[in-house]
Design a protein around this motif. Structure first.
Motif, PDB file in Angstrom:
ATOM      1  N   THR A  80       0.833  -1.211   0.000  1.00 31.69           N
ATOM      2  CA  THR A  80       0.000   0.000   0.000  1.00 31.69           C
ATOM      3  C   THR A  80       0.864   1.255   0.000  1.00 31.69           C
ATOM      4  OG1 THR A  80      -1.733  -1.180   1.207  1.00 31.69           O
ATOM      5  CG2 THR A  80      -1.834   1.225   1.211  1.00 31.69           C
ATOM      6  N   LEU A  81       1.927   1.254   0.807  1.00 26.06           N
ATOM      7  CA  LEU A  81       2.830   2.406   0.842  1.00 26.06           C
ATOM      8  C   LEU A  81       3.516   2.604  -0.503  1.00 26.06           C
ATOM      9  CD1 LEU A  81       4.430   1.933   4.390  1.00 26.06           C
ATOM     10  CD2 LEU A  81       2.747   3.664   3.704  1.00 26.06           C
ATOM     11  N   ARG A  82       3.943   1.506  -1.126  1.00 22.87           N
ATOM     12  CA  ARG A  82       4.580   1.626  -2.442  1.00 22.87           C
ATOM     13  C   ARG A  82       3.592   2.152  -3.488  1.00 22.87           C
ATOM     14  NH1 ARG A  82       9.279  -1.089  -3.595  1.00 22.87           N
ATOM     15  NH2 ARG A  82       9.148   0.208  -5.470  1.00 22.87           N
ATOM     16  N   LEU A  83       2.320   1.709  -3.380  1.00 25.43           N
ATOM     17  CA  LEU A  83       1.287   2.193  -4.301  1.00 25.43           C
ATOM     18  C   LEU A  83       1.072   3.690  -4.130  1.00 25.43           C
ATOM     19  CD1 LEU A  83      -1.004   1.751  -6.357  1.00 25.43           C
ATOM     20  CD2 LEU A  83      -2.497   1.175  -4.430  1.00 25.43           C
ATOM     21  N   LEU A  84       0.980   4.157  -2.876  1.00 23.75           N
ATOM     22  CA  LEU A  84       0.797   5.586  -2.622  1.00 23.75           C
ATOM     23  C   LEU A  84       2.014   6.387  -3.078  1.00 23.75           C
ATOM     24  CD1 LEU A  84      -0.856   5.384   0.910  1.00 23.75           C
ATOM     25  CD2 LEU A  84      -1.975   6.025  -1.227  1.00 23.75           C
ATOM     26  N   ALA A  85       3.200   5.788  -2.974  1.00 27.50           N
ATOM     27  CA  ALA A  85       4.400   6.461  -3.480  1.00 27.50           C
ATOM     28  C   ALA A  85       4.366   6.562  -4.999  1.00 27.50           C
ATOM     29  CB  ALA A  85       5.648   5.713  -3.018  1.00 27.50           C
ATOM     30  N   SER A  86       3.875   5.517  -5.675  1.00 28.37           N
ATOM     31  CA  SER A  86       3.775   5.557  -7.135  1.00 28.37           C
ATOM     32  C   SER A  86       2.737   6.567  -7.607  1.00 28.37           C
ATOM     33  CB  SER A  86       3.434   4.166  -7.685  1.00 28.37           C
ATOM     34  OG  SER A  86       2.103   3.798  -7.344  1.00 28.37           O
ATOM     35  N   MET A  87       1.749   6.874  -6.733  1.00 21.55           N
ATOM     36  CA  MET A  87       0.740   7.882  -7.053  1.00 21.55           C
ATOM     37  C   MET A  87       1.186   9.287  -6.645  1.00 21.55           C
ATOM     38  SD  MET A  87      -2.567   5.725  -5.678  1.00 21.55           S
ATOM     39  CE  MET A  87      -3.722   7.086  -5.910  1.00 21.55           C
ATOM     40  N   ALA A  88       2.445   9.410  -6.169  1.00 19.50           N
ATOM     41  CA  ALA A  88       3.036  10.692  -5.765  1.00 19.50           C
ATOM     42  C   ALA A  88       2.356  11.274  -4.532  1.00 19.50           C
ATOM     43  CB  ALA A  88       3.005  11.700  -6.909  1.00 19.50           C
ATOM     44  N   LEU A  89       1.692  10.432  -3.743  1.00 23.23           N
ATOM     45  CA  LEU A  89       1.112  10.888  -2.484  1.00 23.23           C
ATOM     46  C   LEU A  89       2.124  10.786  -1.347  1.00 23.23           C
ATOM     47  CD1 LEU A  89      -2.419   9.250  -2.731  1.00 23.23           C
ATOM     48  CD2 LEU A  89      -1.736  11.558  -3.378  1.00 23.23           C
ATOM     49  N   LEU A  90       3.034   9.811  -1.466  1.00 26.34           N
ATOM     50  CA  LEU A  90       4.125   9.662  -0.513  1.00 26.34           C
ATOM     51  C   LEU A  90       5.448   9.737  -1.269  1.00 26.34           C
ATOM     52  CD1 LEU A  90       2.952   6.721   1.802  1.00 26.34           C
ATOM     53  CD2 LEU A  90       2.786   9.168   2.244  1.00 26.34           C
ATOM     54  N   ARG A  91       6.482  10.098  -0.552  1.00 29.05           N
ATOM     55  CA  ARG A  91       7.833  10.089  -1.109  1.00 29.05           C
ATOM     56  C   ARG A  91       8.617   9.000  -0.399  1.00 29.05           C
ATOM     57  NH1 ARG A  91      10.861  15.650  -1.015  1.00 29.05           N
ATOM     58  NH2 ARG A  91       9.346  16.052  -2.667  1.00 29.05           N
ATOM     59  N   GLU A  92       9.199   8.082  -1.181  1.00 29.88           N
ATOM     60  CA  GLU A  92       9.937   6.959  -0.628  1.00 29.88           C
ATOM     61  C   GLU A  92      11.413   7.323  -0.495  1.00 29.88           C
ATOM     62  OE1 GLU A  92      10.530   2.153  -1.448  1.00 29.88           O
ATOM     63  OE2 GLU A  92       9.460   3.419  -2.894  1.00 29.88           O
ATOM     64  N   LEU A  93      11.943   7.078   0.679  1.00 22.19           N
ATOM     65  CA  LEU A  93      13.350   7.355   0.947  1.00 22.19           C
ATOM     66  C   LEU A  93      14.090   6.027   1.052  1.00 22.19           C
ATOM     67  CD1 LEU A  93      12.821   9.956   3.816  1.00 22.19           C
ATOM     68  CD2 LEU A  93      12.999  10.418   1.361  1.00 22.19           C
ATOM     69  N   GLU A  94      15.024   5.807   0.130  1.00 23.39           N
ATOM     70  CA  GLU A  94      15.817   4.585   0.171  1.00 23.39           C
ATOM     71  C   GLU A  94      17.103   4.885   0.927  1.00 23.39           C
ATOM     72  OE1 GLU A  94      17.379   1.049  -2.825  1.00 23.39           O
ATOM     73  OE2 GLU A  94      16.274   2.767  -3.599  1.00 23.39           O
ATOM     74  N   LEU A  95      17.179   4.382   2.145  1.00 19.07           N
ATOM     75  CA  LEU A  95      18.271   4.706   3.046  1.00 19.07           C
ATOM     76  C   LEU A  95      19.325   3.599   3.023  1.00 19.07           C
ATOM     77  CD1 LEU A  95      16.125   6.071   5.980  1.00 19.07           C
ATOM     78  CD2 LEU A  95      17.194   7.351   4.135  1.00 19.07           C
ATOM     79  N   PRO A  96      20.487   3.837   3.613  1.00 15.88           N
ATOM     80  CA  PRO A  96      21.538   2.818   3.626  1.00 15.88           C
ATOM     81  C   PRO A  96      21.051   1.513   4.261  1.00 15.88           C
ATOM     82  CG  PRO A  96      22.418   4.932   4.311  1.00 15.88           C
ATOM     83  CD  PRO A  96      20.938   5.104   4.217  1.00 15.88           C
ATOM     84  N   GLU A  97      21.803   0.439   3.981  1.00 14.30           N
ATOM     85  CA  GLU A  97      21.465  -0.912   4.421  1.00 14.30           C
ATOM     86  C   GLU A  97      20.114  -1.379   3.865  1.00 14.30           C
ATOM     87  OE1 GLU A  97      22.279   1.290   7.197  1.00 14.30           O
ATOM     88  OE2 GLU A  97      24.386   0.788   7.007  1.00 14.30           O
ATOM     89  N   GLY A  98      19.639  -0.715   2.812  1.00 15.55           N
ATOM     90  CA  GLY A  98      18.423  -1.163   2.148  1.00 15.55           C
ATOM     91  C   GLY A  98      17.137  -0.802   2.843  1.00 15.55           C
ATOM     92  N   SER A  99      17.191  -0.069   3.931  1.00 15.16           N
ATOM     93  CA  SER A  99      15.960   0.314   4.637  1.00 15.16           C
ATOM     94  C   SER A  99      15.226   1.397   3.860  1.00 15.16           C
ATOM     95  CB  SER A  99      16.290   0.805   6.046  1.00 15.16           C
ATOM     96  OG  SER A  99      17.100   1.960   5.991  1.00 15.16           O
ATOM     97  N   ARG A 100      13.900   1.398   4.005  1.00 14.67           N
ATOM     98  CA  ARG A 100      13.066   2.369   3.293  1.00 14.67           C
ATOM     99  C   ARG A 100      12.130   3.039   4.285  1.00 14.67           C
ATOM    100  NH1 ARG A 100      13.052   1.371  -2.340  1.00 14.67           N
ATOM    101  NH2 ARG A 100      14.141  -0.556  -2.892  1.00 14.67           N
TER     102      ARG A 100
END
Length: 407
Positions: free
Chosen positions: A323-343
């Motif tokens: 759901t979070l990835r879907l909202l990010a793809s709709m530009a409602l959320l911004r996904e932060l890809e942080l070190p060690e692969g955490s998001r």
């Protein structure tokens, strides 16, 4: 002594009649307990109804754009979904008042704010009437229902809205104005088109209840959809029933009486009402969570999952992440890809400028900071190599005070 209005009795009387029907068929309804497949269908219906809340909010945002009220999409979505549950309060107008007051706080004129609130149920009603003919003629209702589209012609729409504005002027505060403005020149076709998939998603949730306790093939998909839309319209139009409670169910009982067993229909109606209220509460909880993200919090899927578990919402971590990835793809959320692969995720906004993140490598705590030098360095590098700059963001790793002290 205040005069008792007839509309005040509509809601309680409708609920009373529905309660009598349930009392008469209570044992038969209880015998229709869903099996494992039925529970899966009801869960799917809940998800479809939650999605419908967000689509309805997008339709309202499109309506605001048509009214030349250019507000950021994320803010509008969160406000709309959060206030949607207020319609169940006595009076049935508190969701409208909440949106109206918010629009006024955003420096929107009283007239345009009131138009945005009044046009939303009108477009919903017209969209529902456009779907009624799918059930056939239905004593002429199916033939006449599409003529509701004529209400969107400016020659009809403007006089109708003027009457509505005069009748609802009390919704504005004493200091607010509702001065006359230029008449609307076009028709809100785009918001109307967005209301159609919203209603179909709501019907998908209703259809899951039908498949659990009855059978869609017993009447045919078109008849079920037409009856649903007709009951939806009556629930919107009849005053005094917050959220259409009682009225929606009674219209369906009257429309389908004798066509399917009444116990099955009652089970469908009760389960769908529970799904509707539950979906609106879940969507409001999600909106509140996203507002926390917008207040500077950077939440991971695990953080969101934990918050939902505390609210007794049994949703898997995988579902939360999707759901979070879907909202990010709709530009409602911004996904932060942080070190060690955490998001982690933060609320996207047109007003949110590029900023940077300081991340604790031990606990994952994330803080924002601004740096004009980083922005300028990104712009210079893009110009030097012939790139078109999209964003300049920097992630700095370190240890927060608590983690550094523990080392």
């Amino acid at each position: 002594m205040k005069k008792i209005r007839l509309s005040w009795l509509v809601g309680p009387l409708s609920v009373l009649l529905l309660g009598i029907a349930l009392w008469r068929h209570g044992n038969q309804v209880l015998e229709l307990a869903p099996d494992q497949e039925g529970w899966a269908l009801l869960l799917f219906g809940l998800g479809a109804t939650v999605a419908a809340q967000w689509l309805n909010a997008i339709a309202w945002w499109a309506l605001l754009q048509w009214l030349r009220v250019p507000l950021p999409l994320p803010q509008v979505l969160l406000l709309f979904v959060r206030t949607n549950v207020y319609k169940y309060l006595p009076g049935g107008i508190w969701h409208h008042l909440g949106r109206l007051r918010w629009l006024r706080s955003q420096a929107v004129s009283g007239r345009r704010a009131l138009l945005a609130v009044l046009l939303d149920p009108l477009l919903m009603m017209i969209a529902a009437l456009c779907l009624v003919p799918l059930g056939g003629l239905q004593w002429g209702i199916g033939l006449l229902a599409p003529f509701a589209l004529l209400l969107l012609q400016p020659c009809w729409l403007n006089p109708l809205l003027e009457r509505l504005l005069r009748s609802k002027r009390a919704m504005l505060g004493p200091a607010d104005e509702c001065s006359s403005d230029a008449p609307l020149l076009g028709s809100p076709w785009q918001p109307l088109l967005l209301e159609l998939p919203f209603l179909l998603l709501r019907f998908a949730g209703f259809g899951c209840c039908i498949a659990t306790f009855s059978s869609i093939s017993s009447l045919g998909l078109g008849v079920w959809l037409a009856a649903f839309c007709l009951a939806w319209v009556v629930g919107l139009v009849v005053p005094g029933a917050p959220g259409g409670i009682g009225v929606f169910e009674l219209v369906l009982l009257a429309r389908l009486r004798g066509l399917i067993p009444e116990a099955e229909l009652l089970a469908v109606l009760v389960s769908y009402r529970l799904i509707s209220v539950g979906a609106e509460l879940l969507a409001a909880a999600g909106a509140d969570l996203f507002e926390r993200v917008g207040a500077g919090h950077h939440l991971s899927a695990e953080d969101v999952h934990l918050q939902l578990l505390r609210a007794d919402a049994r949703v898997s971590l995988a579902t939360v992440y999707r759901t979070l990835r879907l909202l990010a793809s709709m530009a409602l959320l911004r996904e932060l890809e942080l070190p060690e692969g955490s998001r982690r995720f933060e609320l996207a906004s047109a007003e949110l400028h590029d900023h940077h993140h300081l991340v604790c490598a031990a606990c994952g705590r994330t803080e924002e900071f601004d740096s004009a030098q980083v922005l300028q360095a990104g712009a210079d590098a893009a110009a030097k190599h012939g790139f078109r700059l999209l964003s300049s963001r920097l992630t700095v790793r370190g240890l927060c005070g608590a983690c550094a002290a523990a080392v």
